[in-house]
Write a protein that holds these residues in place. Structure first.
Motif, PDB file in Angstrom:
ATOM      1  N   ALA A  59      -8.928  10.493  -5.700  1.00 40.47           N
ATOM      2  CA  ALA A  59      -7.691  11.248  -5.925  1.00 40.47           C
ATOM      3  C   ALA A  59      -6.660  10.952  -4.839  1.00 40.47           C
ATOM      4  O   ALA A  59      -5.458  10.769  -5.125  1.00 40.47           O
ATOM      5  N   ALA A  60      -7.146  10.866  -3.572  1.00 40.94           N
ATOM      6  CA  ALA A  60      -6.207  10.561  -2.482  1.00 40.94           C
ATOM      7  C   ALA A  60      -5.627   9.156  -2.631  1.00 40.94           C
ATOM      8  O   ALA A  60      -4.414   8.938  -2.443  1.00 40.94           O
ATOM      9  N   LEU A  61      -6.478   8.164  -2.968  1.00 42.61           N
ATOM     10  CA  LEU A  61      -5.977   6.807  -3.151  1.00 42.61           C
ATOM     11  C   LEU A  61      -5.012   6.719  -4.328  1.00 42.61           C
ATOM     12  O   LEU A  61      -4.010   5.995  -4.268  1.00 42.61           O
ATOM     13  N   THR A  62      -5.322   7.431  -5.389  1.00 44.86           N
ATOM     14  CA  THR A  62      -4.415   7.434  -6.546  1.00 44.86           C
ATOM     15  C   THR A  62      -3.058   8.037  -6.183  1.00 44.86           C
ATOM     16  O   THR A  62      -1.992   7.519  -6.563  1.00 44.86           O
ATOM     17  N   PHE A  63      -3.108   9.129  -5.418  1.00 45.30           N
ATOM     18  CA  PHE A  63      -1.853   9.754  -4.985  1.00 45.30           C
ATOM     19  C   PHE A  63      -1.048   8.791  -4.097  1.00 45.30           C
ATOM     20  O   PHE A  63       0.175   8.651  -4.271  1.00 45.30           O
ATOM     21  N   ILE A  64      -1.724   8.145  -3.147  1.00 45.15           N
ATOM     22  CA  ILE A  64      -1.034   7.198  -2.253  1.00 45.15           C
ATOM     23  C   ILE A  64      -0.454   6.034  -3.051  1.00 45.15           C
ATOM     24  O   ILE A  64       0.672   5.575  -2.796  1.00 45.15           O
ATOM     25  N   TYR A  65      -1.224   5.548  -4.026  1.00 47.04           N
ATOM     26  CA  TYR A  65      -0.759   4.395  -4.809  1.00 47.04           C
ATOM     27  C   TYR A  65       0.479   4.753  -5.628  1.00 47.04           C
ATOM     28  O   TYR A  65       1.472   4.009  -5.620  1.00 47.04           O
ATOM     29  N   TYR A  66       0.431   5.892  -6.325  1.00 45.20           N
ATOM     30  CA  TYR A  66       1.544   6.242  -7.202  1.00 45.20           C
ATOM     31  C   TYR A  66       2.762   6.755  -6.437  1.00 45.20           C
ATOM     32  O   TYR A  66       3.881   6.634  -6.931  1.00 45.20           O
ATOM     33  N   ARG A  67       2.568   7.320  -5.246  1.00 43.69           N
ATOM     34  CA  ARG A  67       3.689   7.862  -4.494  1.00 43.69           C
ATOM     35  C   ARG A  67       4.286   6.874  -3.489  1.00 43.69           C
ATOM     36  O   ARG A  67       5.466   6.948  -3.174  1.00 43.69           O
ATOM     37  N   ILE A  68       3.455   5.950  -2.971  1.00 41.69           N
ATOM     38  CA  ILE A  68       3.925   5.064  -1.897  1.00 41.69           C
ATOM     39  C   ILE A  68       3.936   3.605  -2.339  1.00 41.69           C
ATOM     40  O   ILE A  68       4.953   2.903  -2.232  1.00 41.69           O
ATOM     41  N   LEU A  69       2.781   3.107  -2.839  1.00 40.14           N
ATOM     42  CA  LEU A  69       2.666   1.677  -3.125  1.00 40.14           C
ATOM     43  C   LEU A  69       3.374   1.275  -4.405  1.00 40.14           C
ATOM     44  O   LEU A  69       4.061   0.249  -4.444  1.00 40.14           O
ATOM     45  N   LEU A  70       3.194   2.049  -5.476  1.00 40.44           N
ATOM     46  CA  LEU A  70       3.758   1.662  -6.768  1.00 40.44           C
ATOM     47  C   LEU A  70       5.286   1.563  -6.740  1.00 40.44           C
ATOM     48  O   LEU A  70       5.840   0.590  -7.283  1.00 40.44           O
ATOM     49  N   PRO A  71       6.030   2.495  -6.114  1.00 43.22           N
ATOM     50  CA  PRO A  71       7.501   2.290  -6.063  1.00 43.22           C
ATOM     51  C   PRO A  71       7.905   1.025  -5.321  1.00 43.22           C
ATOM     52  O   PRO A  71       8.828   0.324  -5.740  1.00 43.22           O
TER      53      PRO A  71
END
Length: 406
Positions: free
Chosen positions: A130-142
């Protein structure tokens, strides 16, 4: 003893004492005592002894002892080996003693601990995911999306620039082709300017040596032309045959005979047979009649060199020539910008020198109000005024020292 074992043999307490009191559990058989009489009664027979021994062996505490101890005890009581063996056979088969049921308690089950560890592991995995998914969608994906869009825009910009460059190159090529149509065409069989003045192979090789050019870098047309010229000098202006041309070349340049020079010699033959400047004839010279072919049918060719005719000047060359002739030639004499002032100063210096030796005249007589000046003096005054005005004008309108030409 007979009552405890359930046997029918009678025995007095004085003869057979209580075995349970004399031989407790865990005591060796040697401690079990018999009547304390030193000699048995005379009426006791052998059967009674066997009965006592049989009853003794059937006691529970005696049955737990080992066979060796039983045999030794019976032998001490006076029984022989046959009797002991018979008594031992009568005993029931001993069952192995069962140890007491005092087993250790089993260890507690590890299943709850294992289940608890698995639950913790899955909770950590779920939380980390869940933490990695949050980091990916909030930080890496943009950032990845912005980078992809920037790359796409940069690629489209590069493609547009390349298309513009291709269009400009096509337009430039078309304009160059239109402009080059009026330019003179290059001569296909033109010799280098350094070799055109050479009339022999020796002069040609010397010129190539001065310019540090190898034999393979010398023009083939120049070599063939000089070879034909050398042959005509020594054969009374007769044109050489093909073999004679190459004999002259090989005599002057031995490198052509080697393996490295064979390709260059092949190039010489191709130039001789394809270049329009070398014309083959069937006669050795222009004024001699043509010779008939030999008997083998092969025609003999004599080669001559025809220099190319100079091309007619193009319209552009003619216009440039007319323009160069119309431009006035610069004069060879160079005038200094201070030449006029220097000439005036020289004249003035000469005039002052000539006036130094004139006779003295009074000032009033020369410059009085009522006096008149001679024509020479008037001329001198005019010259002085003109020179003074010229000097003042030069000082006023001359450029600064920093702006003067060096």
């Amino acid at each position: 003893m007979a009552e405890e074992n359930g046997s029918g043999a009678a025995a007095t307490p004085s003869e057979v004492p209580n075995a349970s009191s004399e031989a407790p559990t865990g005591t060796p058989i040697t401690e079990v005592s018999t009547p304390s009489s030193s000699q048995p009664p005379a009426l006791e027979n052998r059967a009674e002894l066997l009965t006592k021994a049989r009853a003794f062996l059937h006691q529970p505490q005696i049955q737990r002892e080992d066979a060796l101890s039983k045999r030794r005890f019976l032998a001490e009581k006076g029984l022989n080996d046959a009797e002991i063996e018979g008594l031992m056979r009568e005993l029931p088969v001993q069952v192995p003693l069962v140890p007491p049921r005092s087993y250790p308690q089993p260890a507690p089950s590890n299943l709850p601990v294992l289940l608890l560890g698995l639950a913790r592991l899955f909770s950590w995995i779920a939380g980390g995911t869940a933490a990695l998914t949050f980091i990916y969608y909030r930080i890496l994906l943009p950032r990845v999306t912005a980078t992809f869009l920037a790359r796409s825009s940069l690629k489209s910009h590069h493609l547009s620039l390349i298309q513009k460059l291709n269009a400009s190159l096509a337009a430039l090529k078309e304009s160059q082709s239109e402009a080059a149509a009026v330019l003179p065409k290059p001569e296909p069989h033109k010799e280098p300017a350094a070799f055109t003045t050479c009339l022999s192979l020796d002069a040609l090789l010397e010129q190539a040596k001065k310019q540090d050019i190898e034999v393979s870098g010398v023009s083939e047309i120049s070599l063939l032309r000089c070879a034909i010229s050398d042959f005509r000098k020594g054969s009374e202006s007769r044109n050489p045959r093909t073999e004679e041309v190459f004999q002259v070349l090989e005599g002057k340049i031995p490198w052509l005979v080697s393996e490295e020079g064979a390709p260059f010699e092949q190039r010489l033959w191709e130039t001789l047979s394809t270049c329009p400047l070398f014309v083959p004839n069937t006669s050795p010279s222009s004024d001699s009649p043509s010779t008939p072919p030999p008997a083998d049918g092969q025609e003999v060719l004599y080669w001559r060199y025809d220099p190319p005719t100079p091309p007619s000047p193009t319209a552009l060359a003619q216009s440039l020539s007319a323009l160069s002739t119309s431009i006035p030639k610069p004069s060879s004499e160079k005038h200094s910008p201070f030449q006029h002032a220097l000439q005036s100063m020289t004249d003035f210096t000469g005039y002052i020198s000539s006036q130094m030796y004139m006779p003295y005249l009074p000032v009033g007589g020369r410059f009085g109000s009522g006096s008149t000046m001679a024509p020479a003096e008037e001329e001198v005054r005019k010259e002085i005024r003109a020179l003074k005005g010229l000097v003042l004008n030069r000082r006023t309108f001359l450029p600064n020292a920093s702006m003067r030409p060096q």
